[in-house]
Design an enzyme around this catalytic site. Structure first.
Site, PDB file in Angstrom:
ATOM      1  N   GLU A   1       0.815  -1.226   0.000  1.00 11.57           N
ATOM      2  CA  GLU A   1       0.000   0.000   0.000  1.00 11.57           C
ATOM      3  C   GLU A   1       0.839   1.261   0.000  1.00 11.57           C
ATOM      4  O   GLU A   1       0.794   2.034   0.954  1.00 11.57           O
ATOM      5  CB  GLU A   1      -0.861   0.041   1.269  1.00 11.57           C
ATOM      6  CG  GLU A   1      -1.770  -1.122   1.446  1.00 11.57           C
ATOM      7  CD  GLU A   1      -2.305  -1.229   2.859  1.00 11.57           C
ATOM      8  OE1 GLU A   1      -3.296  -1.940   3.041  1.00 11.57           O
ATOM      9  OE2 GLU A   1      -1.721  -0.614   3.784  1.00 11.57           O
TER      10      GLU A   1
ATOM     11  N   GLY B   1       1.813   5.063  -0.686  1.00  8.17           N
ATOM     12  CA  GLY B   1       1.152   6.331  -0.996  1.00  8.17           C
ATOM     13  C   GLY B   1       2.184   7.338  -1.466  1.00  8.17           C
ATOM     14  O   GLY B   1       2.252   7.730  -2.624  1.00  8.17           O
TER      15      GLY B   1
ATOM     16  N   CYS C   1       1.201  33.255  11.526  1.00  3.25           N
ATOM     17  CA  CYS C   1       1.621  33.891  12.752  1.00  3.25           C
ATOM     18  C   CYS C   1       2.166  32.842  13.708  1.00  3.25           C
ATOM     19  O   CYS C   1       1.527  32.520  14.713  1.00  3.25           O
ATOM     20  CB  CYS C   1       0.427  34.599  13.356  1.00  3.25           C
ATOM     21  SG  CYS C   1       0.951  36.083  14.141  1.00  3.25           S
ATOM     22  N   GLU C   2       3.300  32.279  13.364  1.00  2.00           N
ATOM     23  CA  GLU C   2       3.860  31.205  14.167  1.00  2.00           C
ATOM     24  C   GLU C   2       5.315  31.021  13.743  1.00  2.00           C
ATOM     25  O   GLU C   2       5.602  30.887  12.547  1.00  2.00           O
ATOM     26  CB  GLU C   2       3.049  29.935  13.874  1.00  2.00           C
ATOM     27  CG  GLU C   2       3.500  28.776  14.656  1.00  2.00           C
ATOM     28  CD  GLU C   2       2.349  27.949  15.238  1.00  2.00           C
ATOM     29  OE1 GLU C   2       1.223  28.469  15.385  1.00  2.00           O
ATOM     30  OE2 GLU C   2       2.610  26.799  15.565  1.00  2.00           O
TER      31      GLU C   2
HETATM   32  N1  LLP Z   1      -0.979   1.706   4.717  1.00  2.00           N
HETATM   33  C1  LLP Z   1      -1.292   2.092   5.962  1.00  2.00           C
HETATM   34  C2  LLP Z   1      -2.062   1.188   6.820  1.00  2.00           C
HETATM   35  C3  LLP Z   1      -0.886   3.342   6.432  1.00  2.00           C
HETATM   36  O1  LLP Z   1      -1.197   3.712   7.655  1.00  2.00           O
HETATM   37  C4  LLP Z   1      -0.145   4.201   5.589  1.00  2.00           C
HETATM   38  C5  LLP Z   1       0.292   5.503   6.034  1.00  2.00           C
HETATM   39  C6  LLP Z   1       0.152   3.772   4.285  1.00  2.00           C
HETATM   40  C7  LLP Z   1      -0.272   2.499   3.886  1.00  2.00           C
HETATM   41  C8  LLP Z   1       0.905   4.600   3.287  1.00  2.00           C
HETATM   42  O2  LLP Z   1       2.178   4.962   3.731  1.00  2.00           O
HETATM   43  P1  LLP Z   1       3.202   5.659   2.689  1.00  2.00           P
HETATM   44  O3  LLP Z   1       3.519   4.646   1.637  1.00  2.00           O
HETATM   45  O4  LLP Z   1       2.528   6.840   2.105  1.00  2.00           O
HETATM   46  O5  LLP Z   1       4.347   6.031   3.540  1.00  2.00           O
HETATM   47  N2  LLP Z   1       1.519  12.163   7.529  1.00  2.00           N
HETATM   48  C9  LLP Z   1       2.767  11.434   7.600  1.00  2.00           C
HETATM   49  C10 LLP Z   1       2.643  10.058   7.071  1.00  2.00           C
HETATM   50  C11 LLP Z   1       1.531   9.303   7.729  1.00  2.00           C
HETATM   51  C12 LLP Z   1       1.403   7.949   7.146  1.00  2.00           C
HETATM   52  C13 LLP Z   1       0.174   7.294   7.655  1.00  2.00           C
HETATM   53  N3  LLP Z   1      -0.048   5.992   7.156  1.00  2.00           N
HETATM   54  C14 LLP Z   1       3.805  12.192   6.818  1.00  2.00           C
HETATM   55  O6  LLP Z   1       3.449  13.213   6.241  1.00  2.00           O
HETATM   56  O7  LLP Z   1       4.964  11.817   6.770  1.00  2.00           O
END
Ligand code: LLP
Length: 462
Positions: A314, A316, A388-389
């Protein structure tokens, strides 16, 4: 000249030979400078984008998203075929979700992973086949689960004991059969270069390995729930294979134990594949990562004498991160004298409202002058927003040409993942539009907010 500022620069930051360069891998492959030195992405100049759509502007390179989606899919297909199994890639929609991107990635053969009812509706609105969607989340509501079952979602990843009972009630009421997986917490937590393995990981997701046999037995008991296998996600922005290997080994022990109670056709090892935000980042190429992870599973299965399950992943960030570039206009510039040197602060017309990651995680980014190539020496610069931070940092440490001036356009690379989804209206700043570029054309795929959108929510305004 550089030595005066170098003591406040972090060790990883190297002074570039050319502070106008576009580091391959950090920027989309289409990012080039034209004969005038202006930045061009997907065949469209930064100036034209800013004139047409305004700034700040989130630019998304369609070709780059499609290329990375296709590359990830074929990397896992090849690795799986080499080890006698199959692999499915789900795009983790939380990284960046809109109907256009869902269409791009499904066109390229990916499935889509959603984690709320809202994300599910975006995928459905894009016309995605519900059977190719996965649904995660540690606190899915009854309404969200009902909707997912009703539309015929492919897989629901169960995260807790309570959720089993919620789903049991829904499938019994509706007379449906729902395929489910169980998310387990392998005790492995990986971050960038390192991973930590503990007996008990202190976080909210999944169920402990030790509890899983009881929960799987309960799932198997329920008519209407079809247990497909285990799911495990160990973290995000991971650079190597080691964490995945350790986690797979722990999960395979459990998988083997559960085989005594029936077939387990699948195993989902999550996402988390890291990308380059700066020239100091050296992520493992996707084909190497895919081969390393799949080989670890295949070897683990061989050692246990069990069949290799069908695998799913998975990612992203690895699909969309480097396809995104944010354009800003430079407003004010100050040189702040410090004991150890001087730091240049370049303020732009966005900030933590369109990219919270530096403030939230201390994330590092790369910036370049976009409206032209600069002619000044590389100067240590901190790009900051208009909020503002004092933590409102856009790019913490970068070398920009010393002649950056108000009115210039700046581009920040690798903003395709977790920027728009984490955006806010802090200080009543409207969210920027998202514009797709490809083959010299640009089009809005998510419109920007207006001040009226924001004022319209205030019940005190007539
Ligand atoms: N699968 C599950 C169950 C997840 O919780 C996540 C990400 C992914 C796949 C995808 O992860 P990726 O391949 O995108 O790293 N906001 C944080 C990242 C939070 C990720 C949450 N879960 C940041 O901006 O670094």
């Amino acid at each position: 000249m550089h030595s005066a500022v170098s003591s406040i620069a972090p060790e990883w930051l190297v002074v570039p030979d050319d502070a106008n360069d576009l580091v391959p891998g950090v920027w989309p492959a289409s990012a080039v400078r034209d004969a005038d030195g202006e930045l061009v992405i997907g065949g469209v100049t930064a100036g034209e984008l800013a004139r047409t759509f305004g700034t700040p502007l989130q630019v998304l390179d369609e070709t780059e998203v499609r290329r990375r989606a296709a590359q990830t899919r074929s990397a896992f297909d090849a690795a799986a075929a080499a080890h006698g199994t199959t692999a499915r890639v789900y795009y983790a929609g939380k990284a960046l979700l809109n109907t256009t991107i869902v269409r791009w990635v499904t066109d390229e053969g990916l499935n889509v992973d959603v984690c709320t009812g809202g994300e599910l509706e975006v995928a459905l609105a894009a016309g995605a086949d519900a059977a190719r969607l996965g649904f995660h989340g540690n606190n899915k509501s009854v309404a969200e689960l009902e909707r997912a079952v009703e539309v015929g979602i492919g897989t629901i990843v169960i995260d807790s004991e309570i959720e089993i009972e919620r789903l049991a009630a829904i499938v019994s009421r509706t007379g449906t059969t729902q395929r489910v997986m169980l998310r387990v917490n392998s005790g492995v937590h990986a971050e960038t270069h390192d991973f930590l393995a503990t007996a008990h990981e202190d976080q909210k997701f999944g169920t402990p390995l030790a509890l899983a046999p009881t929960l799987v037995a309960r799932i198997r008991d329920i008519e209407g729930l079809e247990f497909a296998g285990l799911h495990c996600h160990i973290g995000s922005q991971i650079f190597g294979v080691a964490g995945f290997r350790e986690s797979a080994s722990r999960v395979l022990d459990l998988h083997q134990e559960l085989l005594a109670g029936g077939d387990i056709p699948q195993l989902n090892l999550g996402g988390g594949f890291g990308i380059a935000y700066t020239r100091a980042d050296t992520p493992t190429p996707i084909a190497e990562l895919a081969e390393g992870i799949v080989a670890a599973v295949a070897e683990g299965c061989a050692a246990r004498g069990i069949p290799v399950p069908a695998l799913s992943f998975e990612p992203g960030r690895a699909i969309v991160g480097n396809a995104g570039v944010t354009l800003y206009e430079v407003g004010t510039i100050k040189d702040v004298a410090l004991d150890t040197g001087s730091r240049r602060y370049v303020s732009v017309d966005g900030g933590m409202s369109d990219n919270a990651r530096p403030a939230l995680y201390g994330a590092q980014y790369s910036a370049r002058l976009a409206s032209r190539a600069g002619s000044g020496e590389p100067a240590l610069t901190r790009v900051v927003g208009k909020h503002c931070e004092s933590g409102d940092i856009v790019v913490d440490h970068e070398h920009l040409p010393a002649d950056v001036a108000p009115g210039d356009l700046l581009a920040v690379a690798a903003t395709g993942a977790y920027c728009a989804p984490l955006s806010s209206n802090y200080n009543h700043v409207p969210r920027p539009p998202i514009v797709a570029v490809a083959d010299g054309a640009a089009r809005v795929i998510v419109r920007g907010e207006t001040l009226n959108d924001l004022l319209g929510r205030d019940a005190g305004i007539e």
